[in-house]
Each structure stands twice: as C-alpha cells, then as structure tokens.
Design an enzyme around this catalytic site. Sequence first.
Site, PDB file in Angstrom:
ATOM      1  N   LYS A 185     -11.211   0.185  17.908  1.00 43.90           N
ATOM      2  CA  LYS A 185     -10.059   0.479  18.772  1.00 43.90           C
ATOM      3  C   LYS A 185     -10.342   0.042  20.204  1.00 43.90           C
ATOM      4  CE  LYS A 185      -8.653   4.212  15.720  1.00 43.90           C
ATOM      5  NZ  LYS A 185      -8.929   5.621  15.363  1.00 43.90           N
ATOM      6  N   GLY A 214       0.834  -1.197   0.000  1.00 41.20           N
ATOM      7  CA  GLY A 214       0.000   0.000   0.000  1.00 41.20           C
ATOM      8  C   GLY A 214       0.870   1.249   0.000  1.00 41.20           C
ATOM      9  N   ALA A 215       0.563   2.184  -0.899  1.00 41.53           N
ATOM     10  CA  ALA A 215       1.355   3.418  -0.987  1.00 41.53           C
ATOM     11  C   ALA A 215       0.432   4.622  -0.917  1.00 41.53           C
ATOM     12  CB  ALA A 215       2.196   3.428  -2.255  1.00 41.53           C
TER      13      ALA A 215
END
Lengths: 437, 437
Positions: free
Chosen positions: B206, B13-14
């Site tokens: 989270k 992933g970029a």
Amino acid sequence: MNDYRSVRVAVLGAGTVGSQVAAVLLERREELARRIGADIELVGVAVRRLDAPRDRELPRELLTTDAESLVLRADIVIELMGGIEPAKSLIERAIDGGADVVTGNKALIAAHGTELFERAERVGAAVYYEAAVAAAIPIIRPLRESLAGDNVTRILAIVNGSTNFILDRMHRFGDSAEAAQATALELGYLEADPTLDVEGYDAAQKAAILASLAFHTEIPADAVYREGITSVTADQVESARQAGYVIKLLAIVEKAVDADGAAGVSVRVYPALLNADHPLASVHGGNNAVFVEAEMAGPLMFYGAGAGGQETASAVLGDTVSAARRHVAGGPGIASSTHAELPVLPIGLVRTRYYITLTVTDRPGVLADVAGVFSRGGVSVQTVRQDVAEGDTAGTATLVIGTHAAGEAALRETVAALADNASVVGVESVLRVEGAE
Amino acid sequence: MNDYRSVRVAVLGAGTVGSQVAAVLLERREELARRIGADIELVGVAVRRLDAPRDRELPRELLTTDAESLVLRADIVIELMGGIEPAKSLIERAIDGGADVVTGNKALIAAHGTELFERAERVGAAVYYEAAVAAAIPIIRPLRESLAGDNVTRILAIVNGSTNFILDRMHRFGDSAEAAQATALELGYLEADPTLDVEGYDAAQKAAILASLAFHTEIPADAVYREGITSVTADQVESARQAGYVIKLLAIVEKAVDADGAAGVSVRVYPALLNADHPLASVHGGNNAVFVEAEMAGPLMFYGAGAGGQETASAVLGDTVSAARRHVAGGPGIASSTHAELPVLPIGLVRTRYYITLTVTDRPGVLADVAGVFSRGGVSVQTVRQDVAEGDTAGTATLVIGTHAAGEAALRETVAALADNASVVGVESVLRVEGAE
C-alpha cells in the site's frame, strides 16, 4: 511544450484565492502540463480594478476588467469572485460558450447549483466546486464519486472554521464568548461583519451542498434549519466540559422519516453537545472535518484546514487539473444527480436528545414535579444531576437533565412546560446532544 | 429502463467482496441506473467452483468458471480474485478488449500498476483501484484528482488494520504480543498465515501505491524498506505509553534529498513511536487512516474502516459507477502519471529520530560514557531518562534516550557502538519516532 495540446484558462477574481491560483498556474506551468498531458495557458484574470494591491503579483498584461469577453476566450473558467452576481451570469455565459467551470462559490452553488449543473449538462460541460466546502479537504469528489455506489445515511460536519475557533477557545482556554470572538477577529478568523459565520448562514450553505450530494436531492440553503453560536455561553461550555462533552457548531444531514414513515431528509445547523471521544470533538482551532456514515463503508472522516487562500487554491487547482484532463481527452464531467427528490423534513420531526439546565427551588418534591413535566411531554429522562451552588442562599438548586431521543416538537413543548412550572425558577440552557447512537 | 443505455459488467471472483459487489449490483440495479444514467447489466461472475458456499447467494445462471470468455463480454471488468495470476492475464485481456477495469488487488497494482495503466491508456481504457488501499476510505481518488494541482510532501499512514488491532490491544488493554495476536486471529483480523500482515508486506504494498500516486513516480513494492511488528514487545508499548507515545505500524512516504542534495523519495514501513496527540495516535482497532501533508492544502486526514467485505465493496462500487458514467458519456479515464521518476532513497539516507532503551551498569561515569558514544556518532541527544528497577540487585540501571533527528545510517552505527560499549549491558529496544516536526 510543442507536443502538448493547450487548454485556455481564465480566472475571475484576483483576491486571496484568485491571485494564488493564477500565480501557481504561471509558476508551475511545466509541472502541470506533465500531469495533464496538455499545456495550461492562463489567458487572463478578470479584476475590478487593474491597480488594486494583491496577495500575489500578477503580470499586468493578463489583467482585464472585461470579464464578459474573457470568459468566451477560455476552455476552463475559474470563478473566484464570490457572491451571486455577477458570478452567476458570467458562469452561465461561460457554460453557454462550452467552457467547464471551476468555482469555490458556496453561496452560488447552494442557491443555484442544480440549475447550473443542468445548464452545463445540456451542452456537455461540467461544473467543479470542491473548494466550496471545507477548502482543501476533498469531500465533494468523495461524495460524488467514491461513495456513488453506496448510500450515505448521515453526515455530521464542522464546516465553519471561525465558529469552531471560537468554541474551541472557550472550551480549551476558558475564554468568554466575547473574548473568543475578539481573538478570532484579531487573528483573521472572522470578517468585520461576523454574521454569516456566527449565525450559521455559512455552515447552512455548506450543509445544503453536502445534503444535495449525499441524498441525490436538490436542497436549497434556506431549507436548512439554522441556529448560530451567539447564544452559547462560557457557562454552558464549562458545564458541558465537566460532563464529558464538547460544544461544536454542527452541520447535520441525515435520512429520516416523517410521522407517516415516509422517507425524507433532515438538514440542520446548530451548536450541539458531542461526546468528548467522538472523532469530531478533537477538531481544534479553525479546522474543519466531515464525518460521513454510509451503509456499506461505515463511518469515514475527512479532516483538514477549512479555510485559507493556499488551502482553497489547492482544491481549485485539483478541480482545474481534472477539468483540463477531461478537456484534453474529451468526455463527461461529473453529472449532477437529484433524482431522489426527497422532502426536507421540518425541524419538529427531527429526533434528538436535549441537555437541559434548570434553576429550581430547593425543596422536597421538586424533582418529582420536574420529572412529571417530562413524563407528560412524552420525553424520557436519561440522566439527572443536581448541584447546589456553593454559598447559595437563594434557596435554589441546579438540575441538569439529559433526555433520551425524542421528537424535537415534544422536546420544545416540554421545555415550554418546564418554564411555566412553579418549581422551576428558570430554564438556563437548552442544548442538543448529537453524535451518539 | 428502456430509455437507458446499458453497461455490461463482469465480476471476477465471488469471495467476501466479490459476492457482495455482485449482490448489490443486482439488488440496487434501478437506483444505480438513476445515478449513472444507464442500466448496469451484470453479465456474469467468474468463480473457481460453481457450488462453493458464498457470503451472498447469487443466481446460478450468472456463475461461470470460464473467466477468459467472460471478460470479453463486458464493458467493465471488476477483478476481485486477488493475487498476481490469473488476475493479471485476465485484466490484460479485458483491457485489450477495450473494457475498463476496477480492482481491489493491491499486490497486483503494487507490482504491475504502471504497466497496466499504460496498457489501458493505449486503448483509451481506465483502471480504477480505490479498494486497493484502505478499503472504503477514499484516498486514491483524492491523491489522483483532488490534490492533482498541489504537491504532496509527506504521507504517514496506518494502512494495515490487523497490525493496528494488535498494537492497539497492547497499548490500550496491556495485552502481550501473543495474546493480542491470538485475539486478532480469533476475531478474524488475521489470516491463518499472518506473515503478510505482521511482517509489513501488506503495508509495504500500500505504501508503494500511495508513493507512486503522491510523487508521480513508479515505485515497486520491493523498493519499500520494511520492518514488521513481530519484534514489538509489551514492555516497549508500556514504556512508550508512559512517555506519552503510541506505537503504530506506519507507512511513511516523503520527499527527501540524498547526500548530494538531489531530490528523491523515501518509502518505508516500520513500527514507530507517535506522539499521543498526533491525529493518527487515536486510530483504534482495525481502522485505517492516511495523514497527508501537501504544500498548499496543509495537513489532511482520511479515516475509516480499513478492511471488511462491505467496506471494500463500497469502494469497488464507487469505482464501478465512475467507470460506468465514463462509459456512457465516452471520454477519458484517470490517467497514470509517473513522469517525475524520482529515485527511491536507501533507508540509510532517511533522517529520523531514535528512541533507545539501554540496560547499563549502575556506576558513576556511565552516563558520560554513553553520551560520548552518541557524540562520536554525530547523533545529538534530546532526552535522557534513567530508571533503577525496583528490587534491582544486579547493579544495573535502565537508560531511555531520545535523539534529535539524524541520518538512519549514523543512528545505526551509534546503536552498534552502544552494544559494544563496556558500560552497556544490553540494548533493550530501538524504535523510531515519527510524526513530529
């Protein structure tokens, strides 16, 4: 627990923290075994006197006065004696025998940390010391690991709970310095000899440890510029409060450059003004907090109790579990890293802001006179406030001057020139302002 | 760097974070090598389209669309694609090939963390995910390691920066909910589809991760009780402000007991009132903070930026350095720990305090009437405030009632009974109060 391997642990010292750690290792043995994947066997607790009273009672058969033999029987040695010797020799003996070491000994780590880390690395052992700074607040591990891919640029920290308690009493309750110190002593925040705390030695040791970690550079505690809080008066605190500041004893470590632009590190401890809305300004009582600025992470703050037997024991036990997990699975401890070898800059090269209170003669032209001293010193004035004290009949006034950032050396020379100036009756107070941009 | 061993790293992933991480691995290669004791070789960056525009330009020869092959060429795979697939399959493939994994993928860790950790443990690999919660704020490592010898009792956390930004605008600037959300969108705090943030899904993921770590128990995200902020109005925020409270979207995880006294865990996300002097109350803008209470350590707080490409990259790089150090020296990663297997308690069993605003008919006896409803519901009233709106001609008044702690089920039944009561024109607002003793 037959299917678990076993890790032998020795505790050196059975004071407040040591007896708590040993007691928890016994009480929570099963739960810790589940977390570690191995049984923790407490093989002994080294004490000076077998029959001394202790905060937590320990089984008599675990106590020994022979620390030298004990360290050779353990996989992990937890050193909680404090002081340099015999702690250092015992830790060296433990490392040479291949044991990992967990310690809360800030004086030892500040003075001999790099030496001990290298000794451990040579034999594949590790030294853990989360408890050495800010008790239970995780700060060593975040600096060593979480921020290991980032670059720390500055740390502002309240790392001495005793002095924070005193300054907080003065700020919030209007106590005099003497009264606040007496209360701190009464409530156990201060030792009978408060020198290490109030003169900033304790904070300087912690600043050295933080700076070494943050900047990958060995920084001994005696390289830390240090001023304590003994000169801070109730008047200063009140005057700061009215101007929107809080006075805190700050440990400051930051990247800086010398006069030639070469990279260096500034590490210093002194009471300073902080803006009341700075996150560190609301650290009350005996608490600690470490405010870290890093290039990518931005500002981070770590806050909690900075002292206490239970709190320190929590950090020691966290390190012990980490060391035990590593022992079971083999492999590396956390390596020391001092490859950067940045120089510690002298205090004169530090850029800061001064907040100066002067008593001056109350006549026309005085302000121009005083402003001329700043101008000749190369120090730029940011704010001036003039107060004539109520009922003042002496023909004097008070000038409160906040400067822009300037070199510490220039600021000192300017203060000296002010003291010599004919318009200035006296330099009442000089404090630095930190935590601003 | 001839004397260094080499660690091969692949980035999947970029996007904002991925391109930043890859760029820093290239730019700071020498400095990272000194910190790790080994060279980090970036062997490739997997992208969807080779010619897409990126935040940081990367050398064309490192880009590949063949992620499946790339993961087999790396010692450490950094997954920053997000989402469940193909991220999960690629991580499994990396683990099966013996690579360590660093990820910031909260959805994946919340849904499949335990499964991935166990898969890694079987082959001696490790999964690091500091970036999955609260970006650069070190919270995973402190919970996994620093507090590994202590017992966490409760966590109150602000872990969604977008909703904190919105609520903070409403609280500090008096914005309406719509205006605050529009500003958040404009400034990039919200995605075009804000559902994940404003409905609390992101915070719930989270919360599940934090709860799993804190209580050594596998807690899936869909076991988290969740309410978003879409029902919070400017009136509620203003009324809370006047009463000395701040409304925050809190992720709450705590040890609790069920009706029979059996131990369990409560994990929930909802907007709640916090006392204005609670440390979390002063977390402004898009920042995050995690307030942890542990048996020995006492209260701790971790504060910083909760999002951002650079900030998240800092956490990813810290994990990468840790993984690389471990790779060089061999040895264990951080093990998963879900041995406690505590049940997640239903929301009805949670004890909390309610803060209820009612419109009532303005006539004698109404207060007694309303008080009777609370009494019959078994809910004890702590505070009552009565306001008659200015210029009110409708013969109504406003009652604001704060309760003592009571079971959520009893509180809900009481609110339902209030709505049915003849004296009550309307139940205007119901909020929980958290963070008190």
